[in-house]
Every structure is written in structure tokens, then in C-alpha cells.
Design an enzyme around this catalytic site. Structure first.
Site, PDB file in Angstrom:
ATOM      1  N   GLU A 172       0.869  -1.187   0.000  1.00  9.24           N
ATOM      2  CA  GLU A 172       0.000   0.000   0.000  1.00  9.24           C
ATOM      3  C   GLU A 172       0.896   1.224   0.000  1.00  9.24           C
ATOM      4  O   GLU A 172       1.539   1.511   1.005  1.00  9.24           O
ATOM      5  CB  GLU A 172      -0.867   0.027   1.276  1.00  9.24           C
ATOM      6  CG  GLU A 172      -1.823  -1.119   1.431  1.00  9.24           C
ATOM      7  CD  GLU A 172      -3.058  -0.979   0.563  1.00  9.24           C
ATOM      8  OE1 GLU A 172      -3.233   0.060  -0.085  1.00  9.24           O
ATOM      9  OE2 GLU A 172      -3.838  -1.937   0.516  1.00  9.24           O
TER      10      GLU A 172
HETATM   11  P1  NDP Z   1       8.496   4.928   4.293  1.00 12.59           P
HETATM   12  O1  NDP Z   1       8.387   4.195   3.009  1.00 12.59           O
HETATM   13  O2  NDP Z   1       9.665   5.784   4.525  1.00 12.59           O
HETATM   14  O3  NDP Z   1       8.460   3.905   5.527  1.00 12.59           O
HETATM   15  C1  NDP Z   1       7.396   2.994   5.715  1.00 12.59           C
HETATM   16  C2  NDP Z   1       7.852   1.912   6.667  1.00 12.59           C
HETATM   17  O4  NDP Z   1       8.866   1.112   6.037  1.00 12.59           O
HETATM   18  C3  NDP Z   1       8.481   2.432   7.947  1.00 12.59           C
HETATM   19  O5  NDP Z   1       8.113   1.601   9.018  1.00 12.59           O
HETATM   20  C4  NDP Z   1       9.962   2.310   7.648  1.00 12.59           C
HETATM   21  O6  NDP Z   1      10.762   2.234   8.791  1.00 12.59           O
HETATM   22  C5  NDP Z   1       9.992   1.008   6.903  1.00 12.59           C
HETATM   23  N1  NDP Z   1      11.199   0.796   6.110  1.00 12.59           N
HETATM   24  C6  NDP Z   1      12.105   1.702   5.684  1.00 12.59           C
HETATM   25  N2  NDP Z   1      13.077   1.104   4.945  1.00 12.59           N
HETATM   26  C7  NDP Z   1      12.772  -0.213   4.906  1.00 12.59           C
HETATM   27  C8  NDP Z   1      13.366  -1.357   4.293  1.00 12.59           C
HETATM   28  N3  NDP Z   1      14.468  -1.271   3.566  1.00 12.59           N
HETATM   29  N4  NDP Z   1      12.768  -2.555   4.456  1.00 12.59           N
HETATM   30  C9  NDP Z   1      11.627  -2.664   5.163  1.00 12.59           C
HETATM   31  N5  NDP Z   1      11.009  -1.616   5.779  1.00 12.59           N
HETATM   32  C10 NDP Z   1      11.572  -0.412   5.646  1.00 12.59           C
HETATM   33  O7  NDP Z   1       7.122   5.733   4.418  1.00 12.59           O
HETATM   34  P2  NDP Z   1       6.692   6.777   5.526  1.00 12.59           P
HETATM   35  O8  NDP Z   1       6.786   6.157   6.884  1.00 12.59           O
HETATM   36  O9  NDP Z   1       7.440   8.040   5.288  1.00 12.59           O
HETATM   37  O10 NDP Z   1       5.143   6.965   5.191  1.00 12.59           O
HETATM   38  C11 NDP Z   1       4.659   7.853   4.244  1.00 12.59           C
HETATM   39  C12 NDP Z   1       4.283   7.146   2.965  1.00 12.59           C
HETATM   40  O11 NDP Z   1       3.307   6.148   3.241  1.00 12.59           O
HETATM   41  C13 NDP Z   1       3.640   8.066   1.951  1.00 12.59           C
HETATM   42  O12 NDP Z   1       4.137   7.817   0.656  1.00 12.59           O
HETATM   43  C14 NDP Z   1       2.162   7.682   2.021  1.00 12.59           C
HETATM   44  O13 NDP Z   1       1.444   7.986   0.869  1.00 12.59           O
HETATM   45  C15 NDP Z   1       2.245   6.228   2.297  1.00 12.59           C
HETATM   46  N6  NDP Z   1       0.999   5.737   2.878  1.00 12.59           N
HETATM   47  C16 NDP Z   1       0.211   4.902   2.134  1.00 12.59           C
HETATM   48  C17 NDP Z   1      -0.998   4.466   2.631  1.00 12.59           C
HETATM   49  C18 NDP Z   1      -1.858   3.504   1.870  1.00 12.59           C
HETATM   50  O14 NDP Z   1      -2.682   2.864   2.500  1.00 12.59           O
HETATM   51  N7  NDP Z   1      -1.739   3.359   0.575  1.00 12.59           N
HETATM   52  C19 NDP Z   1      -1.481   4.909   3.946  1.00 12.59           C
HETATM   53  C20 NDP Z   1      -0.573   5.752   4.645  1.00 12.59           C
HETATM   54  C21 NDP Z   1       0.625   6.151   4.105  1.00 12.59           C
HETATM   55  P3  NDP Z   1      11.428   3.574   9.356  1.00 12.59           P
HETATM   56  O15 NDP Z   1      10.297   4.510   9.640  1.00 12.59           O
HETATM   57  O16 NDP Z   1      12.087   3.113  10.573  1.00 12.59           O
HETATM   58  O17 NDP Z   1      12.357   4.085   8.288  1.00 12.59           O
END
Ligand code: NDP
Length: 505
Positions: A251
Site C-alpha cells: 500500500e
Molecule cells: P516509508 O516508506 O519511509 O516507511 C514505511 C515503513 O517502512 C516504515 O516503518 C519504515 O521504517 C519502513 N522501512 C524503511 N526502509 C525499509 C526497508 N528497507 N525494508 C523494510 N522496511 C523499511 O514511508 P513513511 O513512513 O514516510 O510513510 C509515508 C508514505 O506512506 C507516503 O508515501 C504515504 O502515501 C504512504 N501511505 C500509504 C498508505 C496507503 O494505504 N496506501 C497509507 C498511509 C501512508 P522507518 O520509519 O524506521 O524508516
């Protein structure tokens, strides 16, 4: 060593060496430290998954009724202690308290739906055995996958991951959840309270840390990863999961459009555009980022949007319309989108470059943005809105669909709402309101293209966390059995005759 979430790295002095590395979560409004959490490495993640795997069988054995009883107890606990969790959410994201409460209301309704409907959706059911196998009883049942790794973002730190967690648990799985490094306290709160109603086994556990912890979860051998976050990280998650052929639900972000037709209720459309774009400081995956308004009503619509958006004020106090930009690095993205658009001839109807005042960003409404500018094509994730005139709703659809994203959309039209909705290349559409689909637990939630694939919520959301198992059971033997070396030529000839009679017409 102590690190701060997406901030500086602090190295401890020898005197305070801590065997368990930790990181701090911060209040984005003030920079104040609001919590300290372990950085779980691959070993710790592996242990959590091993524990969850043992717990899963016990959880599955409770059956639908037993799980429903526990999930209902958790829902009631969440309701009783709603303000306690809302406070953690406010502290870690900076969002106004009422926004956090509203998010939890949605969580509670989804949890109720998932627990209440899992049996109906997933239990064994008969299907027609068909013409050739009419002597068989055929059934399909949706069994739990095992352990689900959930990786969540920070913008809706409870609602978004719970769209996977609640449905995965209701389907009989155990869950290991890695919350965003910006909102670890919310994840820990959820797991801690779940353990109060399910103290016997670690059915739902949380691992905290940075991207490396998420990557370790992808590599841990879980039975599926449900990821919500940015498209770039989604691709990394998918690549990591490919190593073990671990299935993924992805997502990601969006660039959602709102279309205003010539017969739209304009005040309602303007209200929806402004709320859809600015609430939660625009940090909403299904937030409105672009509006295409039909020329005939554009002047009035722009007036209404301008009037409404210019009244909004961000701030850290409970009465503010929205809070700060939670992830500080996003401020530069918002600034660059606004500046590039203005440099290339866009006009600011509300705000402008000066609106970006970290940690807050005031409302910005832009028009005449070049169609290839980042403000028109990339997810801005701030309280900004691009409004463009189009000759017709059809042109609006064409421009809305001209995007690599395809998450949600909105249509305002009195006479053609549903017709226009069906032509949008997105997973969800709200007609004459905004974002309503996310609040309907029975509706699947998800997108296409760079917005990802797979579905949370609804029946599809329950099946996403289950493996269909098909079973046939012989009811009686019939003389025509083609599946034996002892069959005669007549058997095949008879079958061909049968197929010609019933399937040849
Ligand atoms: P990120 O992609 O930066 O991070 C999402 C999660 O992935 C975090 O828990 C992050 O950890 C983790 N992560 C980071 N690197 C890795 C890796 N290499 N392997 C596995 N996990 C990893 O997104 P954001 O947290 O900044 O969230 C915002 C984004 O989420 C926006 O693009 C938004 O549109 C999207 N979003 C989509 C939704 C949907 O339902 N379609 C709903 C809500 C948001 P860490 O934070 O520790 O880096």
C-alpha cells in the site's frame, strides 16, 4: 548508542554504554523526547517471529468464536482508553488531539467488522462441482497463512497498520509489527494492550527500530509482509521478499485527484477539496492533491476554495486546524514542489514559498502549474493543492488518469458521479464526499500502479491474509472414470459426447 528518529545519531559515552541500543521518538512540534525504544536487530526480529509462529497455532485453535471474543475485548479496551492512545499519537505525530481521536474511532469500527465477519467470509463453503465432477462434493476454505509481518508508516500510525493487523488477526494469523521509527510508541501501546486481553501467547508483537529492522522482518521467513509506506520503500520491500518468495501486500502513496463537474454542489466540492488536501497537514495517502474543475464553474469554485483555505492555521495547540509536518525531511520536498511550480509560471491563490515555516506549513493553493511539474505529478504530502481548469469532466478524467499513481479519487457531480467514477484508474472513489471509502470497513482499500497492489479492509482484506484451500470429496462412484489406467475408449468417447451436448451450444 542512542539515535533519534530520522534525526541525528548520538553516540553514548563509555560510561553510559547500553547493551540494548535504543532510539528516541520526538514530538515534531517541539523536538522534545517523548519515548525511548529498542533498536531490534535481525536476531531479535527472528526471535519475535519464532515466538509468533508458536503462538499462531494456539490462536488459530481458538476458532472464529474464541478469536472474536478476544478481539472484541481489545476493541472495548481501545474505546475505554481511547484518550490514552490518542495522546501518544499526538505526541509522536503532532496532530491535533481530535484528529487522533477520529482516527481511533475508525480503528474501532474496522476491528469490530473484521472480528464480526471473519467466519462468514473465510469458513468452509460448498461450491458447485461442475458438470464433469458432479459425483464430488467441492468446498473451499480460507485458512490462516501463519505469521504476518506488518510494516507501517507514521501519518496514521494506528489506522493504517490496523487495516492489516486487525484483519490478519481475525483471519487466525499471528502478527509481528514494525511501526515507523517516528511512531514506535503507538505500535508498542497497541501490542501492550493486546497482551492484556491475550496474555497467554505472543500473538501480536512489536519490533522497533529503523529501516534495517523492517528489512530484517522481510527476510525473517514470515508468511506474508503487509507493507504501507512510500513507493520507493515498497519496491525495496518487494525485492527483499523475493529472496524467500514471501508474498507481499503493498500500500503506497498517491496523487489523488478530485473532479468538479459543471453540475456539482460547489460549496460542498470546495469544502471537500480543502479538507481532503489540508487535514492532517496533507499527510494523507488518499489526500486530495489535484483538482480538475470544469471551466464553466471554475471561477466560483476557486473563490470558495481560496476563502476556505486562507482561514486555516497550522499549530501545535489542540484547536489548530492541523499540526506540523511530522517527518522533518518532507518540509524540503514540499518547499521544492511549491518553488518549482512558482518558478515555472504557476500562480499562488493562497500562500506561497513563505508558507513553509518548519515545522509547520501553511495552506498553499496553486493554479496554472505546468503539467509536468513535481507539484502536479509527485506526492507532495503537505497542505498544498493544485487546482486546474478543464474543458469538461472527460478531460478531468483523462488528466487524473495521466499519473503513475492510482490510489483514490473524488468526483463531484449531481448527475454523473458513478459514471465518471468508473472511468478513473484508481482503487477507490468517493462521489460527492471525500475519503468516505476508507471509513467503510466492508470496502476493500488499495490502489493500482505505483500506489501498490493487494487490498486491506473488507472481505478482500480478510482473504489477503489467508490461503484458499480447495477440497473435493468423492460422494459416489460413477461408471465414467477417466482418471484411471483401466479406463476404456468408450469412457473418453462418452465424455466428449457429454461435453458436446452441454458445452457445445
Ligand atoms: P516509508 O516508506 O519511509 O516507511 C514505511 C515503513 O517502512 C516504515 O516503518 C519504515 O521504517 C519502513 N522501512 C524503511 N526502509 C525499509 C526497508 N528497507 N525494508 C523494510 N522496511 C523499511 O514511508 P513513511 O513512513 O514516510 O510513510 C509515508 C508514505 O506512506 C507516503 O508515501 C504515504 O502515501 C504512504 N501511505 C500509504 C498508505 C496507503 O494505504 N496506501 C497509507 C498511509 C501512508 P522507518 O520509519 O524506521 O524508516
Amino acid at each position: 548508542m542512542t539515535r533519534t528518529a530520522r534525526g541525528s545519531v548520538e553516540t553514548s559515552t563509555e560510561a553510559d554504554v547500553d547493551p540494548q541500543p535504543t532510539f528516541e521518538s520526538l514530538d515534531p512540534r517541539t523536538g522534545e523526547v517523548v519515548g525511548r525504544h529498542p533498536i531490534h536487530d535481525a536476531h531479535a526480529v527472528g526471535e519475535a517471529v519464532t515466538g509468533a509462529r508458536k503462538a499462531q497455532q494456539w490462536w488459530a485453535d481458538l476458532g472464529y468464536a474464541g478469536r472474536k471474543q478476544r478481539l472484541d475485548a481489545w476493541r472495548k479496551l481501545l474505546l475505554r482508553r481511547l484518550d490514552e492512545l490518542a495522546q501518544v499519537m499526538c505526541a509522536e505525530t503532532g496532530k491535533p488531539l481530535d484528529d487522533a481521536r477520529l482516527e481511533l474511532v475508525l480503528v474501532i469500527d474496522h476491528l469490530h467488522w473484521a472480528a464480526g465477519n471473519s467466519e462468514k467470509v473465510l469458513r468452509r463453503r460448498k461450491v458447485s462441482p461442475g458438470l464433469l465432477m458432479m459425483n464430488q462434493a467441492a468446498t473451499v476454505e480460507y485458512l490462516p497463512l501463519g505469521v504476518i509481518g506488518v510494516i507501517g508508516p507514521w501519518n496514521y500510525p494506528a489506522f493504517t497498520p490496523m487495516g492489516s493487523i486487525a484483519y490478519a488477526l481475525a483471519a487466525g494469523n499471528a502478527v509481528v509489527f514494525k511501526p515507523s521509527e517516528l511512531t514506535p510508541g503507538v505500535g508498542e501501546w497497541l501490542a501492550r494492550t493486546f497482551a492484556e486481553v491475550v496474555p497467554e501467547q505472543p500473538v501480536f508483537t512489536v519490533v522497533t527500530g529503523f529501516g534495517e529492522t523492517g528489512a530484517a522482518l522481510c527476510a525473517s521467513g514470515v508468511d506474508k509482509v503487509a507493507f504501507t509506506g512510500s513507493t520507493a520503500t515498497g519496491k525495496r520491500v518487494m525485492a527483499a521478499c523475493a529472496e524467500n518468495l514471501t508474498p507481499v501486500l503493498v500500500e503506497c502513496g498517491g496523487k489523488d485527484a478530485l473532479i468538479v463537474d459543471s453540475d456539482a454542489d460547489l460549496p460542498a466540492a470546495a469544502e471537500a477539496a480543502v479538507w481532503g488536501a489540508m487535514s492532517n497537514a496533507g499527510q494523507t495517502c488518499i489526500g486530495v492533491e489535484r483538482v480538475y474543475v470544469v471551466d464553466a464553474v471554475a471561477d466560483r469554485f476557486l473563490e470558495l476554495v481560496t476563502e476556505r483555505a486562507s482561514k486555516l492555521r497550522p499549530g501545535g495547540e489542540p484547536k489548530a486546524h492541523f499540526g506540523p509536518i511530522t517527518m522533518s525531511s518532507q518540509v524540503d520536498v514540499i518547499r521544492s514542489h511549491v518553488d518549482e511550480a512558482l518558478d515555472r509560471g504557476a500562480r499562488a491563490l493562497v500562500g506561497g514559498s513563505h508558507s513553509v515555516r518548519p515545522p509547520f506549513v501553511e495552506p498553499v493553493v496553486l493554479t496554472d502549474v505546468p503539467p509536468d511539474a513535481a507539484a502536479a505529478t509527485e506526492e507532495t504530502f503537505g497542505p498544498t493543492l493544485v487546482v486546474e481548469r478543464v474543458r469538461s469532466a472527460e478531460e478531468g478524467i483523462e488528466r487524473a488518469n495521466d499519473s503513475r499513481y492510482g490510489l483514490g479519487a473524488t468526483v463531484f457531480s449531481r448527475s454523473r458521479g458513478t459514471e465518471l467514477a468508473r472511468r478513473l484508474r484508481v482503487g477507490m472513489v468517493a462521489v460527492n464526499s471525500v475519503i468516505a471509502f476508507a471509513a467503510v470497513p466492508a470496502l476493500p482499500f488499495g490502489g493500482v500502479g505505483d500506489s501498490g497492489f493487494g487490498r486491506i479492509h473488507g472481505e478482500d482484506g480478510l482473504r489477503e491474509f489467508a490461503r484458499p484451500q480447495s477440497v473435493t470429496r468423492l460422494k459416489y462412484r460413477i461408471p465414467i472414470n477417466p482418471m484411471t489406467f483401466g479406463r476404456s475408449n468408450r469412457t473418453v468417447r462418452r465424455l466428449i459426447r457429454l461435453v458436446k451436448t452441454f458445452r457445445g451450444r
